[in-house]
Design an enzyme around this catalytic site. Structure first.
Site, PDB file in Angstrom:
ATOM      1  N   HIS A  89      -3.582  -6.605  19.530  1.00 13.94           N
ATOM      2  CA  HIS A  89      -4.025  -5.258  19.134  1.00 13.94           C
ATOM      3  C   HIS A  89      -2.889  -4.562  18.378  1.00 13.94           C
ATOM      4  O   HIS A  89      -1.712  -4.815  18.643  1.00 13.94           O
ATOM      5  CB  HIS A  89      -4.411  -4.452  20.383  1.00 13.94           C
ATOM      6  N   GLU A 159     -10.039  -5.478  12.806  1.00 18.39           N
ATOM      7  CA  GLU A 159      -9.638  -4.098  13.071  1.00 18.39           C
ATOM      8  C   GLU A 159      -8.593  -3.676  12.047  1.00 18.39           C
ATOM      9  O   GLU A 159      -7.384  -3.824  12.298  1.00 18.39           O
ATOM     10  CB  GLU A 159      -9.010  -3.996  14.473  1.00 18.39           C
TER      11      GLU A 159
HETATM   12  P1  PGA Z   1     -10.676   3.624  17.948  1.00 21.80           P
HETATM   13  O1  PGA Z   1      -9.786   2.386  18.443  1.00 21.80           O
HETATM   14  O2  PGA Z   1     -12.094   3.301  18.233  1.00 21.80           O
HETATM   15  O3  PGA Z   1     -10.151   4.771  18.749  1.00 21.80           O
HETATM   16  O4  PGA Z   1     -10.403   3.781  16.490  1.00 21.80           O
HETATM   17  C1  PGA Z   1     -10.203   1.052  18.299  1.00 21.80           C
HETATM   18  C2  PGA Z   1      -9.165   0.155  18.926  1.00 21.80           C
HETATM   19  O5  PGA Z   1      -8.002   0.567  19.027  1.00 21.80           O
HETATM   20  O6  PGA Z   1      -9.469  -0.977  19.319  1.00 21.80           O
END
Ligand code: PGA
Length: 247
Positions: A89, A159
């Site tokens: 992440h 992401e």
């Molecule tokens: P968010 O975060 O939905 O707050 O943008 C997603 C994540 O960090 O996996």
């Protein structure tokens, strides 16, 4: 292997809430069970894994936000009922986690029947397509040495860092997600030989909070979503889980 065609809605609580009482309250307020077609996964901070597991009001899966590489860690996590593990992440990468470490942790998960959820995504998106080089480097290093059949046991979360958390400029559009998903598949195909990769579970994460967003990512082929901030509001998260079951 992951159940084919299952959809995932994964709540990533990141460093929240700040007190156990808040975590228990959130766990007790969850209102949607996992179903045959939709898996609800909750990833609380490590210290809350055990108490939260005992407080869920519904039947959902438990995920960890990382896996330590010490010998017994995987067994210990599994003994708490953990089935999924988020790897790479952006919050961990910001602390120095590398693709090589992510690669190593994928193996630990697979060897211990834990499903890794591997986050990859570029830091910034330029209009010349240079971000694809960054994305490709992540993919090649994170998945080096894994076979097509290994890939069927993983969840890949696209992401883009610019779309995540408080600092997000905006969410990625469904078209941006779709083109990145195709690119990820293409690179993995290239890495694993000539025959096409089988079923890949690729989900989207970054500023998802509405029904419309959910539907738009699933329409272009996402197998689910990873939700940060919106997973901390039980009413919003429950509504998203319930909507997910209809998609
Ligand atoms: P968010 O975060 O939905 O707050 O943008 C997603 C994540 O960090 O996996």
């Amino acid at each position: 292997m992951l159940v084919p065609d299952k959809k995932f809605i994964i709540g990533n609580w990141k460093g929240n809430p700040s007190h156990l009482s808040g975590a228990l309250e959130l766990a007790r307020a969850l209102g949607e069970n996992s179903s045959k077609t939709t898996e609800v996964v909750i990833c609380p901070p490590h210290v809350f894994l055990h108490p939260v597991q005992n407080a869920f009001a519904v039947s959902v899966s438990l995920g960890a936000q990382d896996i330590p590489t010490e010998k017994f860690s995987a067994e210990q996590l599994a003994s708490l009922g953990v089935r999924y593990v988020i790897l790479g992440h952006s919050s961990r990468r910001a602390l120095g986690e590398t693709d090589v470490q992510v690669n190593e942790k994928i193996r630990i998960c697979l060897d211990n029947n834990l499903v890794p959820i591997i986050c990859i995504g570029e830091n910034t998106r330029d209009t010349e397509g240079n971000y694809l080089k960054e994305l490709e480097a992540h993919i090649r290093a994170s998945f080096a040495g894994y076979t097509k059949s290994d890939l069927e046991h993983m969840i890949i979360a696209y992401e883009p860092v610019w779309a995540i958390g408080e600092q997000a400029t905006r969410e990625a559009s469904p078209e941006e997600f779709e083109s990145s998903m195709i690119f990820i598949k293409k690179v993995l195909n290239d890495m694993t030989g000539n025959s096409p990769v089988g079923k890949l579970t690729i989900i989207y994460g970054g500023s998802v909070s509405t029904d419309e967003q959910l539907a738009s990512y699933l329409t272009v082929g996402a197998c689910g979503v990873l939700i940060g901030r919106a997973s901390l509001d039980a009413t919003v998260f429950n509504a998203l889980c319930s909507r997910m079951k209809t998609l």
